[in-house]
Design an enzyme around this catalytic site. Structure first.
Site, PDB file in Angstrom:
ATOM      1  N   ASP A  65       0.430  -0.725   0.152  1.00  0.00           N
ATOM      2  CA  ASP A  65      -0.103   0.189   0.019  1.00  0.00           C
ATOM      3  C   ASP A  65       1.103   1.663  -0.202  1.00  0.00           C
ATOM      4  OD1 ASP A  65      -2.170   2.197   0.391  1.00  0.00           O
ATOM      5  OD2 ASP A  65      -1.542   1.611   2.574  1.00  0.00           O
ATOM      6  N   ASP A 121       0.156   4.681   1.129  1.00  0.00           N
ATOM      7  CA  ASP A 121      -0.789   6.217   2.381  1.00  0.00           C
ATOM      8  C   ASP A 121      -0.638   5.685   3.428  1.00  0.00           C
ATOM      9  OD1 ASP A 121      -0.674   9.297   0.822  1.00  0.00           O
ATOM     10  OD2 ASP A 121      -1.515   7.480  -0.246  1.00  0.00           O
ATOM     11  N   ASP A 171      -2.097  -0.217   5.782  1.00  0.00           N
ATOM     12  CA  ASP A 171      -2.587  -0.309   7.115  1.00  0.00           C
ATOM     13  C   ASP A 171      -4.018   1.015   7.426  1.00  0.00           C
ATOM     14  OD1 ASP A 171      -3.041   2.782   7.201  1.00  0.00           O
ATOM     15  OD2 ASP A 171      -2.613   2.485   5.254  1.00  0.00           O
TER      16      ASP A 171
END
Length: 271
Positions: free
Chosen positions: A44, A46, A222
Site C-alpha cells: 500500500d 499512504d 495500514d
C-alpha cells in the site's frame, strides 16, 4: 473482582500473543527472502510507505524511496506490486522515475507490467449519482471531493466530526442506486466504488502474473481497505502485515508506522 482479574489477564495474554505473532510474521518474511525463497511483495502507499498528510497532494516522499523499491523489485525478480486506493497516475508521479506492476483505486485500475499501460476496469458512474455525491459535499463544508476516475473519494480529515453525517448521507443513496456502488471506509476518507472491486480482488489478479505466480504473497498495509488484501494473501499461503495507525493497534501490527516499514524495506534490500 477475581473474575475481572482473570478477564484482564486473559486479555493481556491475548494481546501479547497477537503482538508476538505479528512480529514473528514479519521476521518469517525476512527469513524467506534471505534464504532466496520465492516471495512476492504487495505494498500500500499512504500510511504504509508514506505518512498520511492532511490532503493526498501534500504527502512527503523520501528521495531514496523510488530507488529502494526498484532495488527490491530486482531482488524479487520483478515480484513487487503497488496496491493502493490512489489513481496510478498519482502513484507514478510520487514514485517517479520508478514504475511498478500496480493496482490503483482499489483495483479499478491495473497495470500488469512495469512498462505497461494503465487499464481502467470500472464502468463510469451514473451522472445522477455523481451529482448527488457533490451535493453531499456542498452540504458538509470541510469534506473534500476527489474524482479518481475509477472511484470517488470523500475526505473528511479536515473535519473529522463529520464522519457520521457523511456516512449517513451516503447510506441514503443506496436505495436510489441499488447495486451501483459500494462504500469503503479508510483513514479519514470514505470511498465510493463500483460494486465488485477491492484490493483483495486486485491482489488475486496480480498474483497470477508470471513474475508473481507460485510465490509467497506478502501484503503490507495500514487501512481497513487492506483487510481484504491481507485475507487474499493468506488464502494464497502468504502473509498480511499490518501497519499501526488509525485502524490497527500496536498489539496486532507488524510495524509501528511508515518509518519502520521503510527501515524494513532497506533491511530487505541489504540482506
Amino acid at each position: 473482582m477475581t473474575q475481572q482479574l482473570k478477564t484482564s489477564a486473559t486479555y493481556s495474554e491475548n494481546a501479547v500473543s497477537s503482538e508476538e505473532h505479528a512480529i514473528a510474521a514479519r521476521k518469517t518474511v525476512e527469513r524467506l527472502i534471505a534464504n532466496g525463497e520465492p516471495v512476492a511483495l504487495f505494498l500500500d502507499v499512504d500510511g504504509t510507505l508514506l505518512d498520511v498528510a492532511l490532503t493526498p497532494s501534500t504527502v512527503h516522499v523520501p528521495t531514496y524511496l523510488p530507488k529502494l523499491l526498484d532495488e527490491i523489485a530486482e531482488r524479487l525478480h520483478g515480484a513487487l506490486a503497488i496496491v493502493t486506493g490512489r489513481p496510478l497516475e498519482e502513484v507514478d508521479r510520487l514514485l517517479h522515475p520508478a514504475k511498478f506492476v500496480a493496482a490503483g483505486v482499489h483495483g479499478g485500475q491495473m497495470r500488469l507490467s512495469d512498462k505497461g499501460k494503465i487499464e481502467t476496469l470500472t464502468p463510469g458512474f451514473n451522472p445522477e449519482l455523481v451529482m448527488d455525491l457533490k451535493k453531499i459535499v456542498e452540504d458538509l463544508p470541510g469534506v473534500v471531493y476527489e474524482d479518481k476516475g475509477s472511484g470517488i473519494a470523500l475526505h473528511y480529515r479536515l473535519a473529522p466530526e463529520l464522519q457520521s453525517s457523511l456516512l449517513m448521507l451516503l447510506e441514503t443513496l443506496v436505495p436510489k442506486y441499488p447495486t451501483e456502488f459500494s462504500i469503503c471506509e479508510g483513514r479519514k476518507v470514505v470511498e465510493v466504488l463500483p460494486v465488485g472491486f477491492s484490493k483483495g480482488r486486485a491482489l488475486r489478479k496480480l498474483a497470477t502474473l508470471p513474475a508473481f505466480a507460485n510465490k509467497i504473497p506478502v501484503m503490507v498495509g495500514d487501512d481497513i481497505a487492506d483487510v481484504d488484501a491481507f485475507r487474499a494473501a493468506e488464502d494464497l499461503g502468504g502473509f498480511g502485515l499490518k501497519v499501526q495507525g488509525e485502524n490497527f493497534s500496536e498489539s496486532e501490527s507488524s510495524f509501528y508506522g511508515p518509518s519502520e516499514v521503510l527501515d524494513w524495506l532497506q533491511k530487505i534490500a541489504n540482506i
